[in-house]
Scaffold this motif. Structure first.
Motif, mmCIF file in Angstrom:
data_model
loop_
_atom_site.group_PDB
_atom_site.id
_atom_site.type_symbol
_atom_site.label_atom_id
_atom_site.label_comp_id
_atom_site.label_asym_id
_atom_site.label_seq_id
_atom_site.Cartn_x
_atom_site.Cartn_y
_atom_site.Cartn_z
ATOM 1 N N LYS A 224 -10.866 -65.048 31.437
ATOM 2 C CA LYS A 224 -9.574 -64.790 30.788
ATOM 3 C C LYS A 224 -8.402 -65.253 31.640
ATOM 4 C CE LYS A 224 -9.800 -60.413 30.294
ATOM 5 N NZ LYS A 224 -9.308 -59.068 29.904
ATOM 6 N N ASP A 225 -8.536 -65.113 32.947
ATOM 7 C CA ASP A 225 -7.407 -65.410 33.842
ATOM 8 C C ASP A 225 -7.324 -66.880 34.239
ATOM 9 O OD1 ASP A 225 -6.946 -62.728 33.691
ATOM 10 O OD2 ASP A 225 -7.830 -62.266 35.647
ATOM 11 N N THR A 230 -10.384 -71.204 27.325
ATOM 12 C CA THR A 230 -10.066 -70.401 26.142
ATOM 13 C C THR A 230 -11.352 -69.761 25.640
ATOM 14 O OG1 THR A 230 -8.261 -71.887 25.502
ATOM 15 C CG2 THR A 230 -9.125 -70.405 23.808
ATOM 16 N N GLN A 265 -14.958 -53.902 25.138
ATOM 17 C CA GLN A 265 -13.787 -54.214 24.323
ATOM 18 C C GLN A 265 -12.578 -53.380 24.750
ATOM 19 O OE1 GLN A 265 -15.881 -53.887 20.324
ATOM 20 N NE2 GLN A 265 -14.310 -55.426 19.842
ATOM 21 N N HIS A 267 -11.782 -52.376 27.586
ATOM 22 C CA HIS A 267 -11.204 -52.893 28.825
ATOM 23 C C HIS A 267 -10.784 -54.357 28.724
ATOM 24 C CE1 HIS A 267 -13.218 -49.229 30.199
ATOM 25 N NE2 HIS A 267 -12.422 -49.265 31.269
ATOM 26 N N ASN A 268 -10.902 -54.916 27.539
ATOM 27 C CA ASN A 268 -10.480 -56.312 27.323
ATOM 28 C C ASN A 268 -9.801 -56.414 25.961
ATOM 29 O OD1 ASN A 268 -11.836 -58.014 29.665
ATOM 30 N ND2 ASN A 268 -13.362 -56.525 28.964
ATOM 31 N N LYS A 269 -8.768 -55.590 25.776
ATOM 32 C CA LYS A 269 -8.098 -55.522 24.482
ATOM 33 C C LYS A 269 -7.345 -56.797 24.134
ATOM 34 C CE LYS A 269 -7.586 -50.495 24.485
ATOM 35 N NZ LYS A 269 -6.633 -49.353 24.450
ATOM 36 N N ASP A 270 -7.105 -57.632 25.136
ATOM 37 C CA ASP A 270 -6.395 -58.886 24.864
ATOM 38 C C ASP A 270 -7.277 -59.904 24.164
ATOM 39 O OD1 ASP A 270 -7.904 -58.813 27.195
ATOM 40 O OD2 ASP A 270 -6.757 -60.400 28.176
ATOM 41 N N LEU A 271 -8.576 -59.640 24.081
ATOM 42 C CA LEU A 271 -9.481 -60.543 23.363
ATOM 43 C C LEU A 271 -9.600 -60.065 21.916
ATOM 44 C CD1 LEU A 271 -12.302 -60.984 26.031
ATOM 45 C CD2 LEU A 271 -10.538 -62.644 25.392
ATOM 46 N N PRO A 272 -9.295 -60.929 20.955
ATOM 47 C CA PRO A 272 -9.312 -60.528 19.544
ATOM 48 C C PRO A 272 -10.660 -59.945 19.131
ATOM 49 C CG PRO A 272 -8.289 -62.673 19.799
ATOM 50 C CD PRO A 272 -8.883 -62.329 21.129
ATOM 51 N N LYS A 273 -10.622 -58.983 18.197
ATOM 52 C CA LYS A 273 -11.849 -58.315 17.753
ATOM 53 C C LYS A 273 -12.805 -59.260 17.050
ATOM 54 C CE LYS A 273 -10.063 -53.599 17.399
ATOM 55 N NZ LYS A 273 -9.861 -52.414 16.510
#
Length: 485
Positions: A224-225, A230, A265, A267-273
């Motif tokens: 992610k960082d 992507t 999920q 802990h990684n809310k920035d990743l779309p569901k």
């Protein structure tokens, strides 16, 4: 004193050319000369034309064709030709008739008829030796006078024999790896969490779970960082070990997979569901069979393998039978050592990578070559210039990253040919099926001295569709026929 003078006069009269310098070979001609090799034999043939030779009637010329090595250190004499003057021929005939002289085996003997056309159809054979290649043929003449005394030797150069030069081979230029329209990559890992008995709740502080969950989060953070990447999809798959029934373990693997996915999920809310995909497989029976196969030091291994072989499709019955056969210690080993790795959630993070500029690609090759495409790596190598250490180093890194890429493997091998590292080429291409690569393998075998393997590789290259290898195979066949290797 008077008698001595008379005797000397008689010798001069009888042998008028006895003390004269002879030059017979300069009047001798060789026509239709040929030196050929068939199998292990060498044949020398020529028409020896004597038309312009005026031979003194008391003299004889012994012609000895000789094969000489290129450096002059080795030689092989062939069947001689004895040419005699009129008187000398009669003397020889009389000695042969009286048994005072024996005919030399194989020697060609004839009387010279001065002023007449006379040709000797010469042919002789000898065993082939490698030193004959690129050698020369000489005809040596030994002149003998009336009293069997030597009256001089002559040598006539008759040309080179069995010419051979190392062939040159056609090799395809460096290949260009195919471009990736979209650079798709993936990370495949496993999370082996520990659960309380019959539980599926993720407990971060239970036993070793904190370290395992931190490792999972680091995997996501690294992707992610990274601004070059992507994330496009996440797949989570749950597995259970064979304790209990298959139906129970199916539900257990489902619930553990879902709770694990929920935790990650969160802990990684920035990743779309919509990127998340969860599935489950129940018991990992195949994994269990593999675990038993690897447990070579376990005393119960053979017993368990026998039970596995007889279990057919009833996994539950098979697992129960195994449990019944094992001692308490062996069953505890089974639970702790063989079943434990099967209780897991595999996760796969898929992502795409942006394209890099040439300068960025140079830097990336040192730290994250896996983010470069094979084509980008090739361009980095090309930027250093072929036949440089940097070029070869870049290609070696590229091939380690993409070991199945035919173009990269060929280019690494081609660079090794340029550097004379033929053993490396053979190791790289020994299993190849690509025509151009098989042709290059043939070159490496030839350069390393194995001409028969080279011919086979060239023939396989032709069969694989690389037509120029046909000429290379023919050159090797010619070399084999000539050199006998």
């Amino acid at each position: 004193m008077k008698k001595t003078i008379l005797l000397a006069g008689w010798l001069l009269a009888a042998c008028p050319a006895a003390f004269a310098q002879t030059h017979y070979l300069e009047n001798l001609k060789l026509e239709n000369q040929q030196v050929s090799k068939t199998g292990s034999r060498v044949t020398v043939s020529a028409d020896i034309v004597l038309d312009e030779m005026e031979l003194n009637r008391q003299q004889s010329v012994r012609l000895v064709p000789v094969l000489v090595s290129a450096d002059g250190t080795r030689q092989q004499e062939l069947v001689p030709v004895l040419i005699e003057g009129k008187v000398r021929s009669k003397v020889t005939d009389r000695k042969l008739a009286l048994g005072e002289l024996q005919e030399e085996e194989g020697m060609i003997r004839l009387k010279r008829a001065n002023g007449e056309e006379q040709t000797v159809a010469y042919q002789a054979e000898t065993s082939f030796a490698p030193w004959m290649v690129n050698g020369r043929l000489e005809v040596r003449g030994y002149v003998t006078g009336c009293a069997a005394c030597s009256e001089g030797d002559e040598v006539m150069a008759a040309g080179s024999i069995l010419p051979y030069s190392e062939p040159t081979f056609t090799m395809a230029p460096a290949m260009q790896p195919a471009e990736e329209e979209v650079k798709r990559r993936a990370e495949n890992k496993s999370a082996r969490l520990e659960y309380r008995r019959d539980s599926y709740a993720v407990l971060p502080e239970y036993r070793t779970n904190r370290a395992e969950l931190d490792s999972v989060q680091r995997s996501f953070a690294l992707l992610k960082d990274n601004p070059n990447l992507t994330v496009t999809a996440i797949y989570i798959t749950g597995y259970a070990s064979p304790e209990g029934s298959m139906a129970y373990n199916e539900k257990l693997s489902q619930r553990r997979a879902q709770t694990f996915a929920d935790y990650v999920q969160k802990h990684n809310k920035d990743l779309p569901k919509d990127l998340w995909h969860v599935s489950w497989k129940g018991e990992d029976w195949d994994g269990f069979v593999a675990q038993v196969e690897q447990a070579e030091g376990w005393p119960a291994r053979a017993k368990v393998q026998e039970a596995i072989a007889q279990c057919n499709d009833n996994i539950d019955a098979c697992e129960w039978k195994i449990r019944q056969q094992l001692s308490a210690d062996d069953y505890r080993y089974l639970i702790d050592e063989l079943y434990a790795p099967l209780r897991r959630n595999d996760y796969r993070i898929e992502y795409t990578v942006r394209n890099f500029t040439p300068e960025e690609a140079r830097q990336m090759l040192e730290v994250r070559p896996d983010l470069l495409s094979a084509a980008e790596m090739q361009r980095v190598a090309d930027s250093y210039g072929r036949n440089t250490d940097a070029y070869r180093k870049a290609l070696d890194t590229a091939l380690r990253t993409y070991p199945d890429n035919v173009a990269l493997r060929y280019n690494v091998a081609l660079a090794a040919v340029d550097a004379g590292r033929y053993t490396k080429v053979i190791a790289l291409l020994k299993d190849t099926q690509d025509g151009a690569s098989l042709n290059l393998l043939g070159v490496a075998h030839y350069k390393s001295g194995d001409k028969r393997q080279a011919e086979q590789a060239f023939r396989r290259a032709v069969q694989a569709g690389y037509a120029p290898a046909e000429e290379s195979a023919a050159k090797v066949k010619e070399a084999l026929e000539l050199l006998g290797k």
